[in-house]
Design an enzyme around this catalytic site. Structure first.
Site, PDB file in Angstrom:
ATOM      1  N   HIS A  42       0.829  -1.201   0.000  1.00 30.01           N
ATOM      2  CA  HIS A  42       0.000   0.000   0.000  1.00 30.01           C
ATOM      3  C   HIS A  42       0.867   1.256   0.000  1.00 30.01           C
ATOM      4  O   HIS A  42       2.094   1.179   0.153  1.00 30.01           O
ATOM      5  CB  HIS A  42      -0.926   0.020   1.226  1.00 30.01           C
ATOM      6  CG  HIS A  42      -2.073  -0.939   1.128  1.00 30.01           C
ATOM      7  ND1 HIS A  42      -1.952  -2.265   1.462  1.00 30.01           N
ATOM      8  CD2 HIS A  42      -3.366  -0.765   0.726  1.00 30.01           C
ATOM      9  CE1 HIS A  42      -3.122  -2.869   1.272  1.00 30.01           C
ATOM     10  NE2 HIS A  42      -3.987  -1.984   0.829  1.00 30.01           N
ATOM     11  N   LYS A  50      -0.352   4.682   4.728  1.00 32.31           N
ATOM     12  CA  LYS A  50      -1.266   3.745   5.388  1.00 32.31           C
ATOM     13  C   LYS A  50      -0.734   3.400   6.777  1.00 32.31           C
ATOM     14  O   LYS A  50       0.450   3.111   6.940  1.00 32.31           O
ATOM     15  CB  LYS A  50      -1.427   2.472   4.552  1.00 32.31           C
ATOM     16  CG  LYS A  50      -2.472   1.524   5.125  1.00 32.31           C
ATOM     17  CD  LYS A  50      -2.785   0.403   4.160  1.00 32.31           C
ATOM     18  CE  LYS A  50      -3.819  -0.569   4.733  1.00 32.31           C
ATOM     19  NZ  LYS A  50      -5.102   0.084   5.034  1.00 32.31           N
TER      20      LYS A  50
END
Length: 268
Positions: A146, A150
């Site tokens: 990600h 995040k």
């Protein structure tokens, strides 16, 4: 017309949800809130989230869509329960006590919570369950990637996939025990997060790896290896819009349902 409230309107996902809802003929955004002051989003004024309980009562939306953080998300769903508003929750990283609060809210209103609202991930989970059941002796490694902002690791989707693997293995163990007339001993999965130093692989373990880099929307890959072959199953989201569209599909489906806890897979 389904009237929608959106929390975290100033964040990436909040903006995506508002934009997507604006382009749906059957939906209207009647309320948007954020924890800090932000400019209008897609022509919708954004109110202070501290006013949410009052605004829910005043504007009476059909459903609230939330992609924020665990603490505020828990408060928002509690406010929905008090106001009689359905809630779609895409926030991840809840603690056990926070999940209990969401479950309590679901006694009053329908609450649909999912770690991922991509239709492709729904399909991926089904394929993974079939693959794990078909290849029970194969080694498993799960990698998720990600963007660098995040916070939770592993991702909520990765944790959901790991739970799916546990469920398949438990069902297999129960089936084998039933056939042999013995008591199921529980084929617990040992989740190994990364590896360093002397770490020979143990039977039944699942390697879990989280990568954070750049502006990657989200990628999940499950690798199964054994018998001189390798199977990889991958989903890659190329835009946050896919999650917004899925959440709005869930909102459309949820409105009018009885109070209770629902999952994205319930919508198909």
């Amino acid at each position: 017309m389904i009237e929608v409230a959106v929390t975290g309107a100033g964040g990436h996902m909040g903006r995506e949800v508002i934009e997507a809802a604006t382009h749906r003929d059957e939906m209207a955004v009647v309320l948007a809130v954020n924890r800090t002051s932000v400019a209008p989003v897609a022509g919708h004024e954004v109110a202070d989230e501290s006013d949410l309980p009052h605004l829910l009562a005043e504007r009476d939306p059909d459903v609230l869509v939330d992609f924020t953080l665990p603490d505020p998300s828990t408060r928002y769903v509690e406010a929905c329960a008090d106001a009689g508003v359905a809630a779609v929750v895409g926030t991840t990283g809840f603690s056990e006590s926070q999940r209990e609060v969401l479950a309590d809210a679901a006694e009053s209103v329908p609450v649909l919570r999912a770690s991922n609202f991509a239709r492709g991930v729904m399909a991926l989970r089904r394929v993974i369950r079939e693959a794990v059941a078909t290849l029970p002796e194969y080694d498993i490694e799960l990698t998720e990637t990600h963007h660098n902002r995040k916070r939770d690791a592993p991702s909520g989707t990765a944790l959901t996939i790991l739970d799916d693997i546990d469920e398949v293995r438990e069902e297999r163990e129960e089936r084998r025990s039933s056939e042999s007339g013995t008591t199921a001993g529980g084929e617990a999965t040992d989740r190994v997060h990364g590896r360093e130093g002397d770490q020979p692989r143990e039977d039944g373990e699942v390697g879990v790896h989280a990568r954070r880099a750049g502006d990657i929307t989200g990628e999940h890959e499950l690798l199964l290896a054994g018998n001189h072959e390798v199977l990889t199953l991958t989903h890659r989201a190329e835009s946050r819009g896919v999650f917004a569209e899925g959440a709005l599909d869930a909102a459309d489906w949820l409105v009018g349902r009885p109070a209770g806890e629902y999952d994205f897979e319930d919508t198909v």
